[in-house]
Design a protein around this motif. Sequence first.
Motif, PDB file in Angstrom:
ATOM      1  N   ALA A  95       0.834  -1.198   0.000  1.00 15.31           N
ATOM      2  CA  ALA A  95       0.000   0.000   0.000  1.00 15.31           C
ATOM      3  C   ALA A  95       0.865   1.244   0.000  1.00 15.31           C
ATOM      4  CB  ALA A  95      -0.923  -0.020   1.215  1.00 15.31           C
ATOM      5  N   LEU A  96       1.911   1.224   0.821  1.00 12.54           N
ATOM      6  CA  LEU A  96       2.802   2.371   0.905  1.00 12.54           C
ATOM      7  C   LEU A  96       3.445   2.643  -0.450  1.00 12.54           C
ATOM      8  CD1 LEU A  96       3.870   4.351   3.013  1.00 12.54           C
ATOM      9  CD2 LEU A  96       5.779   2.810   3.393  1.00 12.54           C
ATOM     10  N   HIS A  97       3.910   1.578  -1.081  1.00 13.50           N
ATOM     11  CA  HIS A  97       4.546   1.714  -2.395  1.00 13.50           C
ATOM     12  C   HIS A  97       3.609   2.301  -3.428  1.00 13.50           C
ATOM     13  CE1 HIS A  97       8.556   0.030  -2.417  1.00 13.50           C
ATOM     14  NE2 HIS A  97       8.168  -0.816  -1.478  1.00 13.50           N
ATOM     15  N   ARG A  98       2.342   1.910  -3.312  1.00 11.51           N
ATOM     16  CA  ARG A  98       1.380   2.332  -4.316  1.00 11.51           C
ATOM     17  C   ARG A  98       1.105   3.815  -4.228  1.00 11.51           C
ATOM     18  NH1 ARG A  98      -2.923  -1.391  -3.631  1.00 11.51           N
ATOM     19  NH2 ARG A  98      -1.594  -2.817  -4.786  1.00 11.51           N
ATOM     20  N   TYR A  99       1.045   4.346  -2.998  1.00 15.95           N
ATOM     21  CA  TYR A  99       0.577   5.719  -2.858  1.00 15.95           C
ATOM     22  C   TYR A  99       1.698   6.727  -2.612  1.00 15.95           C
ATOM     23  CZ  TYR A  99      -3.943   3.487  -2.680  1.00 15.95           C
ATOM     24  OH  TYR A  99      -5.047   2.756  -2.998  1.00 15.95           O
ATOM     25  N   VAL A 100       2.822   6.247  -2.106  1.00 17.53           N
ATOM     26  CA  VAL A 100       3.923   7.165  -1.815  1.00 17.53           C
ATOM     27  C   VAL A 100       5.200   6.561  -2.374  1.00 17.53           C
ATOM     28  CG1 VAL A 100       5.159   8.426  -0.020  1.00 17.53           C
ATOM     29  CG2 VAL A 100       2.782   7.769   0.344  1.00 17.53           C
ATOM     30  N   ARG A 101       5.893   7.314  -3.214  1.00 14.76           N
ATOM     31  CA  ARG A 101       7.155   6.785  -3.719  1.00 14.76           C
ATOM     32  C   ARG A 101       8.266   7.252  -2.796  1.00 14.76           C
ATOM     33  NH1 ARG A 101       7.943   7.957  -9.694  1.00 14.76           N
ATOM     34  NH2 ARG A 101       9.147   9.767  -9.049  1.00 14.76           N
ATOM     35  N   LEU A 102       8.938   6.312  -2.175  1.00 14.48           N
ATOM     36  CA  LEU A 102       9.975   6.645  -1.205  1.00 14.48           C
ATOM     37  C   LEU A 102      11.360   6.501  -1.826  1.00 14.48           C
ATOM     38  CD1 LEU A 102       8.605   4.888   2.001  1.00 14.48           C
ATOM     39  CD2 LEU A 102       8.511   7.310   1.415  1.00 14.48           C
ATOM     40  N   ALA A 103      12.241   7.395  -1.428  1.00 18.01           N
ATOM     41  CA  ALA A 103      13.624   7.323  -1.910  1.00 18.01           C
ATOM     42  C   ALA A 103      14.520   7.759  -0.763  1.00 18.01           C
ATOM     43  CB  ALA A 103      13.808   8.242  -3.104  1.00 18.01           C
ATOM     44  N   PRO A 104      15.762   7.305  -0.736  1.00 18.21           N
ATOM     45  CA  PRO A 104      16.667   7.771   0.319  1.00 18.21           C
ATOM     46  C   PRO A 104      17.050   9.225   0.099  1.00 18.21           C
ATOM     47  CG  PRO A 104      17.808   6.328  -1.218  1.00 18.21           C
ATOM     48  CD  PRO A 104      16.372   6.334  -1.623  1.00 18.21           C
ATOM     49  N   VAL A 105      17.338   9.917   1.204  1.00 20.61           N
ATOM     50  CA  VAL A 105      17.797  11.305   1.073  1.00 20.61           C
ATOM     51  C   VAL A 105      19.207  11.311   0.502  1.00 20.61           C
ATOM     52  CG1 VAL A 105      18.287  13.434   2.335  1.00 20.61           C
ATOM     53  CG2 VAL A 105      16.336  12.008   2.993  1.00 20.61           C
ATOM     54  N   ILE A 106      20.052  10.470   1.045  1.00 17.55           N
ATOM     55  CA  ILE A 106      21.397  10.312   0.494  1.00 17.55           C
ATOM     56  C   ILE A 106      21.508   8.874   0.014  1.00 17.55           C
ATOM     57  CG2 ILE A 106      23.872  10.242   1.002  1.00 17.55           C
ATOM     58  CD1 ILE A 106      23.435  12.418   3.049  1.00 17.55           C
ATOM     59  N   ASP A 107      21.696   8.722  -1.282  1.00 19.98           N
ATOM     60  CA  ASP A 107      21.723   7.376  -1.840  1.00 19.98           C
ATOM     61  C   ASP A 107      23.149   6.839  -1.770  1.00 19.98           C
ATOM     62  OD1 ASP A 107      20.946   5.078  -2.942  1.00 19.98           O
ATOM     63  OD2 ASP A 107      20.458   5.881  -4.919  1.00 19.98           O
ATOM     64  N   GLY A 108      23.538   6.349  -0.619  1.00 20.44           N
ATOM     65  CA  GLY A 108      24.892   5.809  -0.461  1.00 20.44           C
ATOM     66  C   GLY A 108      24.828   4.517   0.331  1.00 20.44           C
ATOM     67  N   VAL A 155       3.795  11.757  -3.981  1.00 17.11           N
ATOM     68  CA  VAL A 155       2.627  11.283  -3.252  1.00 17.11           C
ATOM     69  C   VAL A 155       1.473  11.219  -4.238  1.00 17.11           C
ATOM     70  CG1 VAL A 155       1.065  11.704  -1.325  1.00 17.11           C
ATOM     71  CG2 VAL A 155       3.468  12.362  -1.161  1.00 17.11           C
ATOM     72  N   ASP A 156       0.854  10.059  -4.312  1.00  8.89           N
ATOM     73  CA  ASP A 156      -0.178   9.856  -5.325  1.00  8.89           C
ATOM     74  C   ASP A 156      -1.438   9.334  -4.654  1.00  8.89           C
ATOM     75  OD1 ASP A 156      -1.376   9.749  -7.718  1.00  8.89           O
ATOM     76  OD2 ASP A 156      -0.298   8.002  -8.480  1.00  8.89           O
ATOM     77  N   LEU A 157      -2.013  10.148  -3.782  1.00  5.15           N
ATOM     78  CA  LEU A 157      -3.206   9.720  -3.055  1.00  5.15           C
ATOM     79  C   LEU A 157      -4.450  10.041  -3.859  1.00  5.15           C
ATOM     80  CD1 LEU A 157      -2.177  10.928   0.479  1.00  5.15           C
ATOM     81  CD2 LEU A 157      -2.608   8.563  -0.180  1.00  5.15           C
ATOM     82  N   PRO A 158      -5.481   9.183  -3.742  1.00  5.69           N
ATOM     83  CA  PRO A 158      -6.722   9.499  -4.455  1.00  5.69           C
ATOM     84  C   PRO A 158      -7.319  10.800  -3.935  1.00  5.69           C
ATOM     85  CG  PRO A 158      -6.962   7.521  -3.090  1.00  5.69           C
ATOM     86  CD  PRO A 158      -5.533   7.918  -3.034  1.00  5.69           C
ATOM     87  N   PRO A 159      -8.067  11.513  -4.793  1.00  8.77           N
ATOM     88  CA  PRO A 159      -8.638  12.791  -4.355  1.00  8.77           C
ATOM     89  C   PRO A 159      -9.565  12.594  -3.162  1.00  8.77           C
ATOM     90  CG  PRO A 159      -9.581  12.061  -6.450  1.00  8.77           C
ATOM     91  CD  PRO A 159      -8.426  11.160  -6.158  1.00  8.77           C
ATOM     92  N   LEU A 160      -9.571  13.600  -2.288  1.00 13.79           N
ATOM     93  CA  LEU A 160     -10.418  13.499  -1.097  1.00 13.79           C
ATOM     94  C   LEU A 160     -11.859  13.813  -1.448  1.00 13.79           C
ATOM     95  CD1 LEU A 160      -8.296  15.170   1.700  1.00 13.79           C
ATOM     96  CD2 LEU A 160      -9.022  12.801   1.556  1.00 13.79           C
ATOM     97  N   ASP A 161     -12.748  13.042  -0.902  1.00 13.87           N
ATOM     98  CA  ASP A 161     -14.163  13.285  -1.113  1.00 13.87           C
ATOM     99  C   ASP A 161     -14.634  14.250  -0.031  1.00 13.87           C
ATOM    100  OD1 ASP A 161     -16.837  13.272  -1.384  1.00 13.87           O
ATOM    101  OD2 ASP A 161     -17.087  11.084  -1.262  1.00 13.87           O
TER     102      ASP A 161
END
Lengths: 177, 610
Positions: A95-108, A155-161
């Motif tokens: 679920a997290l992957h689907r709605y929020v794309r996470l990346a490291p701040v420092i990619d090391g 962040v790709d959340l569905p629109p709020l109703d």
Amino acid sequence: MGRLSLAIRSFFALLFKGALPGDVVTKLNLDRKAAPPAAAPPKPAVEPGHGALQMLAILQRDSRLVDFLMEDISSYSDDQIGAAVRGLHEQCREALHRYVRLAPVIDGVEGSFVRLSGPSAVFDPARVKLLGNVPAQGLPEGGLLRHKGWRADKVDLPPLDAKRDLTILAPAEVEVE
Amino acid sequence: MSAKLRYVVGIDLGTTNCGLAFAQAEGLDPRELPPVLQFEIPQLVNPGEVRDETLLPSSLYLQGPADFPEGSLALPWDANPPFVVGHLAKTRGAEAPRRLVASAKSWLCHSGVDRTSAILPTAPPEGTPRLSPVEASRHYLEHLRNAWTSSQPDAPFDEQQLLVTVPASFDAVARELTARAAAEAGLKNVVLLEEPQAAFYAWIERHPDWRERVHVGDLILVVDIGGGTTDFSLIAVTERDGELQLERVAVGEHILLGGDNMDLALARFIEQELAEKGKKLDQFQLHALWQNCRVAKEKLLEEGVKGDEHPVTILGKGTGVVGGTIKAKLRRADMERILLDGFFPQVSSEEMPMRQRRVALQEVGLPYAADAAVTRHMARFLRQQAAASEHGVLRRGTSGLVAPTHVLFNGGVLRAGLVRERLLATLNSWLAAEGFESIAALEGEDLMHAVSRGAAYYGLARQGRGVRIRGGIPRTYYVGIETAMPAVPGMPAPLKALTVAQFGMEEGTQSAIAQQEFGLLVGEPAEFRFFSSALRKDDPPGSLLEEVSGELEELAPMEVTLPADGDAGHLITVTLETVITETGQLQLWCVARDGRRWKLEFNVRERVAS
């Protein structure tokens, strides 16, 4: 009515009564009939809590995270908890992957040396937290990367109703016999 | 010239999932083969959330006022749709199964019920509207149409060349009903195509050098096992004027057996294991177990996964997740035993599927295959082709068994290497017994999306941009003729069968059956009993079978009423004429001596089981 008296009458009427006198309204061409039909109610301002409630509701719906966090698990064996968490973890992560794309701040690689200063580096304490021997002034050249940090790339959340009560994180379930 | 883009669009109207693929078809060099692309289908995945997915589950949910928050079902093209179609229908249907319409396509081919009357869902809560299998199919197509048109307003769906796939085993009636569903969904330019052929087209599309991979005399067995059905076809490689040609030479019977049955078998096994430990599951937990078993099976079957078991857990009901969790595991050994021994046993090519006697008073339900063994159905298919004479192109073994030279797999079930290997090993053991060398599978297709992609390729092939598989109609069709004999009380008059269309009759052709004349009473409905056979291929049109044998299967009857303009009560002498339309549908016409013509229509109203 002269411009001045109109201005003064409007000013005091609004100040003390909160509304314009009828003749002023007519004069100013603000007649209610002429006014555009009551525009759609303004979009409710998004309150800071809305996004958080939506995310909690999603994690509960897709992985029952709220159920898990609210459950008293002290009496259960590690085995029992492990069995439940394995599936829950996977769904939660999906679920997290689907709605929020996470990346490291420092990619090391954690544990290796990273440079912090450089011609283009603008240091932002919110992005990078210095640990250990923090210099009194200026920036250290770099340090050992202890934690890569997390950043929400997208962040790709569905629109709020607007009509939905966001405080309902999960509906009660009633099975009809 | 119109600036509108013309596409060819392949539609896989599946039992459990639908897919859509397309290719540009205009504004190109005539010899150029444009790439075939998958269309992502927007659909509700949660209330208030529309997402694009490559597959649209063939599920339809009939919501009531208490099902979803108001306005949460809005689609980009419809603020308030009357039904839910797709992913959300499937997940919500698991919670309230009596409002769910699923497997509509299997009902389309079920001659024991009236397929145009509202019979789905079979047991809805009181007051719920019902749909006919044709209507349900129509709504899936409508969803695809709206999804396409709302994302490509410049190229409306109706203006594209559409290719809808059907199982090869669909008879003329089921094809007609599919075409009707498409017409009711507002689709135009629709051509029907058989799924195994589409799968083979997808393979050709992936392999531009296919001419080097198969040779004259080769015979390709297509095995297609989807969520709900199993379908076999044989495609022969022949030669004409020095060019390689492909010809679909045989199709199998309609077998209602697929991946869903297999997952359910695994779930039932684990349910039993739990019951032995004193844990009982309710309907919801069983459904969750069914889904989890599918996941566990796929995990265990993944290439390179070595684990001996995969946990299957059913989380507690209510707010207690950990407390009520039921723990079980799917062991690899059990899974292999259930799948391989239950569904793919290594049998000899002599073993035929078990046939259940149909009980006269049957509960209304789908006629699922009585024998779950796919390998036995495959043996029967290859044996049946052996029994059918004709067609020198078929390679045969010493016992007459048809011996394919290649096999092409399609359908979700065959993504599992284990299953592919077992099928291939079984086939190779049969070939060895017939004195042939082992054969290999044609590789390299995306088994979930091949049918829609192949259908789009077929659209290009019809424009001359690719090779076409010749095939014509997959069955021979007959009308019944009562013999003129003194009536015997209690005995129906013996029936003969007049061949009206021979196996392989090609699209866009017609044939007049002048040998037999019928006298039709004007103004009265005339009914023709209608039969088909996938086995008899050598009956030329007009030939008469003295007896309607077990090789012939009775379909819905055909009807015509000659309009009574003036000469009511008169007999008009007509002969029959068969037309296979360009889009692949079979039509029968009555032709009077003066040239007037009337079309016969299928009567799919419920037929008393004979």
